[in-house]
Structures are given as C-alpha cells and as structure tokens.
Design an enzyme around this catalytic site. Sequence first.
Site, PDB file in Angstrom:
ATOM      1  N   HIS A   1      -4.853   4.207  -2.718  1.00 48.04           N
ATOM      2  CA  HIS A   1      -4.657   5.616  -4.219  1.00 48.04           C
ATOM      3  C   HIS A   1      -5.466   5.685  -4.767  1.00 48.04           C
ATOM      4  O   HIS A   1      -6.718   6.820  -5.269  1.00 48.04           O
ATOM      5  CB  HIS A   1      -3.362   5.523  -4.110  1.00 48.04           C
TER       6      HIS A   1
ATOM      7  N   SER B   1      -4.111  -0.055 -11.515  1.00 45.26           N
ATOM      8  CA  SER B   1      -4.058  -0.359 -10.087  1.00 45.26           C
ATOM      9  C   SER B   1      -5.156  -1.201  -9.409  1.00 45.26           C
ATOM     10  O   SER B   1      -6.445  -0.841  -9.577  1.00 45.26           O
ATOM     11  CB  SER B   1      -3.791   1.271  -9.420  1.00 45.26           C
TER      12      SER B   1
ATOM     13  N   ASP C   1      -1.158   0.493   1.046  1.00 46.04           N
ATOM     14  CA  ASP C   1      -2.204   0.576   0.068  1.00 46.04           C
ATOM     15  C   ASP C   1      -2.913  -0.122  -0.654  1.00 46.04           C
ATOM     16  O   ASP C   1      -3.487  -0.571  -1.424  1.00 46.04           O
ATOM     17  CB  ASP C   1      -1.069   0.714  -1.408  1.00 46.04           C
TER      18      ASP C   1
END
Length: 325
Positions: free
Chosen positions: A62, A171, A93
């Site tokens: 992402h 992230s 992911d």
Amino acid sequence: MLLENEKNTIGVFQKNVRSVVNVSNIQIARRGVFDFNPMAIPAGAGSGFIWDKEGHIVTNYHVIANGDSFLVSFHKEKKQYKAKVVGVEPKKDIAVLKLVELPSNLSPIQTGSSQALVVGQKAIAIGNPFGLDHSISSGIISALERKIDGIGNVKIHGMIQTDSSINPGNSGGPLLNSSGKLIGMNTIIFSGSGSSSGVGFAVPSDTIKRIVPQLIKYGKTIRPGLGVGIAENRIKDLFGIKEGIIIKYIDEKSPAFKVGLKGMGRDRQGRYYIGDVILEIDGKKINSFDDIYHVLDQYKVGQSIELKYLRGGKIKKVQLVLSQL
C-alpha cells in the site's frame, strides 16, 4: 547512567538505522488528455528496509500502490535514489523495489524468525512517522496470530499485534526483537484519528522470508490453485446457498477441469444454473474466498488434496493435484 534496557534499545537502533529507508511514492498528474507537461507530485511516503546487497528494498504494497516512480532515501543522506518495482503481493501487503543506482555501502537487515515469538517480549519499530526521519519506538508484542483486513481483499493471517507506536509513514518499516533481528514489517494501525493508539500490526517475518525471494525471482508469488473462479456472495444469496462457495467458471487447463468439476451455466431459456459448490478441502470448511485463499496458502504446487463438493443435492468427493497459478 543508562539502564540495561535503554542500552539495548540504543544498540538495536544503531545497528539497524542504516538498514531502514524512506520510500516516496511519486505519481504523474495530468490536467487533461492533451496535457503535454504533466507534473510529478509526491503522493505519499512510507518506510522500507534493505533486503540484500543487490539493492532490493522491502516495503508494504500500500506504500507503493498506484505509484509511477519511487525515490528512496537513507539515514542522514540528502541524496534520493530512484527505485523500480520488482514484484508485489497485495494479499500479504508486501512489495519489493530495486534501487536503480546503488549507494556505496548497503546494510541489509538481519532476519529473525517470527515462529517462536512470545506475547510480552520486547518489540522495537523503526520508520519515518509523519515524514520524521528515522524514528524509533519501543514496546512489547501484545498478541499473536491476529487476522486483519488487508488491502488485497482478504484477511492477512498470523499478524503480530504490538503497542509500539506505529503512525502514518511507519508502514513498511521493520519491527525488531531485542537482538536487533527482523520479526515483522509494520503495516497497520487501528485508530479513529489515524495515529497510534497502542494497537499496531506487523506482517510476520516468516511470511516475508517466504514471499520476498519469490517476488525477486519471479515478480510474483507462486501459489497452488484449483483453476476455478468463485461466484460473488450475491449469487450465493440468489440461489439460497448457505454453506460452501459456488464455482463460477473453470479453466480448461486446470486440475479442477481434469477431475470433472463443473461451473455455472445457462439453459436454453438463458437462465443461469449452478454447477458444483465447494464445501471442504481436506476437511477444512470453505465458505468464502478468504477461506479458500488461506487454506490453499498452506499447500505447495503438486500436492494432492481431497475436495468435498455438492452437485445436484448430493455430496461428492474427489482427489486432485494442485497446479501453479
């Protein structure tokens, strides 16, 4: 005077800070069809870590999704390095970039195992929260084996829950143990405000170690499959199917086709009818795409399974060999 725990945290940071990078997602903005001078604009930023001496960078899918180009920066370096996408696995992911130009000295992260993690042990996150260069936060592993909704339309299983502060920009960064080894990749926070509230999640390192080499070698993951398409839930509701998943269509080169499984069809009046409904794989109940994805994720190409299915009101069983998707 520093406490032993403080010395450990400092040591982990100093050992790994050169392995952690900032990843900038650049998108091309056009003002219309005939815009011959499109602008490259920053669309977001996250973190990542160096995987090997060849310049592969691991981050979240992402973080790089919908990007046209990518820039990677290192600790205390002003220069930004261009990178290209090597492979992605949205359902986990995970994404892998590769630096176009290599810095003089790359420091790959040391990987550990997530299999033996224990709730309560120390967990350290390094990343770039809110664009702040190379920050560290420390906490504990709060829980294991969480199932969390992911970006790939299936749940990500086996997630590590931690109270280490994980904010936007973290992230893709590493979650480390007290030995400074990778135990997970920081991925998701659960917060109404969008900032850390003591509940963060990380993809386990054992998953990363299994997926990343495939993305580097093939550009995708090599997964076993049946070679069937699954009907949407609204179709299940339309036909009153409470258990199992309806086979929508079948690839004629697939193992499902070879053993005679049937998908949906149409009669002479143009009305749809259902063929086979998958109920179980090796005794494990299958009621959704999420179920079948995670059951098959435990197998390898070439392994044999027993498939239990419903056809015309009768329960049947068949053995088939999984093929490569």
